[in-house]
Design a protein around this motif. Structure first.
Motif: not given
Length: 128
Positions: A95-120
């Motif tokens: 699973d992605i971690t919170m630091p990873m989610a922050r990095a994807f949000y900041r560096r790649l502009g992926i919406p936090a709502e997409a990154l913080l969903q429950e994994p499949s």
């Protein structure tokens, strides 16, 4: 200008869409153009309420952004940590971690709502 009424049913939606098609090429600033704008707002509200579009799961969101930006897995190392971790995340074994989610949000502009969903639930299968 026809009589504008609320969109409450799919039939109302169909009628609004048909009317929008009729006046799609309205002269800017005309009564038909004003009607088109109001109908567009009503359709958008109805569709958002009755047919919401959900974000893809976190890994699919990352894959979409990679494709959009022409990124390779190696380009994700600064967001994830190591090539092995990139592989584990993209293959849904980790699973992605919170630091990873922050990095994807900041560096790649992926919406936090997409990154913080429950994994499949099925981490081995891609989500359609």
């Amino acid at each position: 200008m026809s009589s504008i009424k609320p969109i409450r049913t799919d039939e109302d939606l169909d009628a609004a869409l048909a009317r929008m098609e009729e006046i799609f090429d309205a002269e800017p600033g005309s009564a038909d153009d004003d009607e088109l704008g109001v109908l567009l707002d009503l359709v958008e509200y109805f569709e958002d309420k009755h047919y919401p579009i959900e974000f893809p799961d976190p890994i699919s969101s990352i894959e979409i952004r990679m494709e959009e930006q022409g990124l390779t897995p190696e380009d994700l190392v600064p967001c994830i940590g190591s090539p092995a971790e990139v592989n584990a995340v993209l293959s849904r074994r980790q699973d992605i971690t919170m630091p990873m989610a922050r990095a994807f949000y900041r560096r790649l502009g992926i919406p936090a709502e997409a990154l913080l969903q429950e994994p499949s639930l099925d981490k081995g299968a891609a989500v359609e």
